[in-house]
Design a protein around this motif. Sequence first.
Motif, short mmCIF file in Angstrom:
data_model
loop_
_atom_site.label_atom_id
_atom_site.label_comp_id
_atom_site.label_asym_id
_atom_site.label_seq_id
_atom_site.Cartn_x
_atom_site.Cartn_y
_atom_site.Cartn_z
N VAL A 72 0.82 -1.21 0.00
CA VAL A 72 0.00 0.00 0.00
C VAL A 72 0.85 1.26 0.00
CG1 VAL A 72 -1.67 1.34 1.34
CG2 VAL A 72 -1.99 -1.13 1.05
N GLU A 73 1.84 1.34 0.89
CA GLU A 73 2.66 2.55 0.95
C GLU A 73 3.44 2.74 -0.35
OE1 GLU A 73 6.13 4.73 3.69
OE2 GLU A 73 5.59 2.63 4.08
N LEU A 74 4.00 1.68 -0.88
CA LEU A 74 4.77 1.77 -2.12
C LEU A 74 3.89 2.21 -3.28
CD1 LEU A 74 7.28 1.40 -3.83
CD2 LEU A 74 6.77 -1.07 -3.94
N ARG A 75 2.73 1.61 -3.42
CA ARG A 75 1.83 1.98 -4.51
C ARG A 75 1.36 3.43 -4.38
NH1 ARG A 75 -2.57 -2.22 -3.76
NH2 ARG A 75 -3.63 -1.10 -5.45
N THR A 76 1.18 3.89 -3.15
CA THR A 76 0.80 5.28 -2.92
C THR A 76 1.89 6.23 -3.41
OG1 THR A 76 -0.56 4.67 -1.01
CG2 THR A 76 0.15 6.98 -1.16
N GLU A 77 3.13 5.91 -3.10
CA GLU A 77 4.25 6.76 -3.50
C GLU A 77 4.50 6.68 -5.01
OE1 GLU A 77 5.64 9.07 -1.64
OE2 GLU A 77 4.21 8.43 -0.10
N LEU A 78 4.33 5.52 -5.60
CA LEU A 78 4.46 5.39 -7.05
C LEU A 78 3.38 6.21 -7.75
CD1 LEU A 78 5.23 1.57 -7.38
CD2 LEU A 78 6.77 3.44 -8.03
N ALA A 79 2.18 6.19 -7.21
CA ALA A 79 1.09 6.99 -7.79
C ALA A 79 1.44 8.48 -7.72
CB ALA A 79 -0.22 6.70 -7.06
N ALA A 80 2.01 8.91 -6.59
CA ALA A 80 2.40 10.32 -6.45
C ALA A 80 3.48 10.69 -7.46
CB ALA A 80 2.89 10.57 -5.02
N LEU A 82 4.01 9.26 -10.43
CA LEU A 82 3.39 9.31 -11.76
C LEU A 82 2.56 10.59 -11.93
CD1 LEU A 82 2.25 5.60 -12.19
CD2 LEU A 82 4.07 6.77 -13.45
N THR A 83 1.83 10.97 -10.89
CA THR A 83 1.02 12.18 -10.96
C THR A 83 1.90 13.40 -11.18
OG1 THR A 83 -0.68 11.23 -9.54
CG2 THR A 83 -0.60 13.63 -9.69
N ARG A 84 3.04 13.44 -10.50
CA ARG A 84 3.93 14.61 -10.58
C ARG A 84 4.66 14.69 -11.92
NH1 ARG A 84 9.28 15.87 -8.77
NH2 ARG A 84 9.57 13.81 -7.88
N THR A 85 5.05 13.54 -12.47
CA THR A 85 5.88 13.54 -13.67
C THR A 85 5.11 13.21 -14.95
OG1 THR A 85 6.51 11.22 -13.36
CG2 THR A 85 7.91 12.90 -12.34
N GLY A 86 3.92 12.63 -14.82
CA GLY A 86 3.21 12.14 -15.99
C GLY A 86 2.07 13.00 -16.49
N ARG A 87 1.86 14.18 -15.88
CA ARG A 87 0.82 15.12 -16.31
C ARG A 87 -0.58 14.50 -16.25
NH1 ARG A 87 0.67 16.14 -21.32
NH2 ARG A 87 1.71 14.21 -21.94
N HIS A 88 -0.78 13.58 -15.30
CA HIS A 88 -2.08 12.92 -15.21
C HIS A 88 -2.26 12.40 -13.78
CE1 HIS A 88 -5.63 10.79 -16.59
NE2 HIS A 88 -5.19 9.70 -16.02
N PRO A 89 -3.40 12.70 -13.15
CA PRO A 89 -3.60 12.24 -11.78
C PRO A 89 -3.73 10.72 -11.71
CG PRO A 89 -5.60 13.25 -12.64
CD PRO A 89 -4.53 13.51 -13.66
N VAL A 90 -2.97 10.13 -10.81
CA VAL A 90 -2.98 8.68 -10.62
C VAL A 90 -3.16 8.40 -9.14
CG1 VAL A 90 -1.67 6.54 -10.86
CG2 VAL A 90 -1.48 8.32 -12.61
N ALA A 91 -4.08 7.52 -8.79
CA ALA A 91 -4.32 7.13 -7.41
C ALA A 91 -3.69 5.78 -7.12
CB ALA A 91 -5.82 7.08 -7.13
#
Length: 373
Positions: A72-80, A82-91
Amino acid sequence: MSAGPVLGIDDLPIRDELRGKSPYGAPQLDVPVQLNTNENPYELPEALVRRIAERVADAARTLNRYPDRDAVELRTELAAYLTRTGRHPVARENVWAANGSNEVIQQLLQTFGGPGRTAIGFEPSYSMHALIARGTGTGWISGPRREDFTIDVQAAEAAIAEHAPDVVFITSPNNPTGTAVAAETVLALYEAAQAAKPSVVVLDEAYVEFSHRDSLLPLLEGRPHLVVSRTMSKAFGAAGLRLGYLAAHPAVVDAVQLVRLPYHLSAVTQATALAALEHTDTLLGYVEQLKAERDRLVTELRAIGYEVTESDANFIQFGKFEDAHTAWQKILDRGVLVRDNGVPGRLRVTAGTPAENDAFLEAVRALKKEQHA
């Protein structure tokens, strides 16, 4: 235990589609300059090494227990990230992680491929797509590319319509050619795939941080059968970590969990990956250095007289050679290891440190002089 009778792989009762095949792997030779496996040449910064040690020490105290099964913690940080670098919100619900992007691909093929199903890729491309397809009992279809190694959209659409594959692989930037794929191409092939089956489209972005172009992550919006696959092996300089991940509709994330092994990501792997994600800005700084070196190699190779495929990755395909393997050996004889991928007339070199790249350029200059002597 005695050795017993001399046996080869094909003497064992293995599956028929595995007979006569060889394991995946690049030569691992002890030479001064190794530029054949698309690794990031920079060692991790000391601050990150210390942070990894701290996080792993914390994890070690509870190694008598199973790790967080859902990371859970890892997936949360990976989503953050992707959101910051990928120009698309990811949860977090959009993200899944596994032991390298190869396990991500394996889980996708176990879920959406398998016996009686097929997958298509446009070759030459990442050879593990076909190998993992074979390993999961998924039929493999080799789709077409143009002579310049770009995807011929009309020919690709026709192949998808003809074969109606269950999984479609699009690799951008493409390995081994380095070519990127336009958003319009991905959209066209996604629509073709939905019309034919519908099927899952896997956009492999293992090298996207090195690209001149933005990630195609925003294409996930409104496309539940699209999956974007990533890795920490390249841009994060963490090939030894073995951490890959995907972004997709939450239903896809739920589906791959049907085939994942229990507790597949160790506590140590999760701790190390989380430490690396704390140092994203530093690691992406190394990526910028490698992009500059990649572009320098492209310019220098062309100036020497080589034919170079446009590259958006941390490697470059170059040639042409009458005999690529002989050219590979002559470069190796000069202390530089590059990759012979089997693409006719061409070799691939990974962008290394400035000193490694200088050694490579010296070797290929000498080879060019020898060819024209």
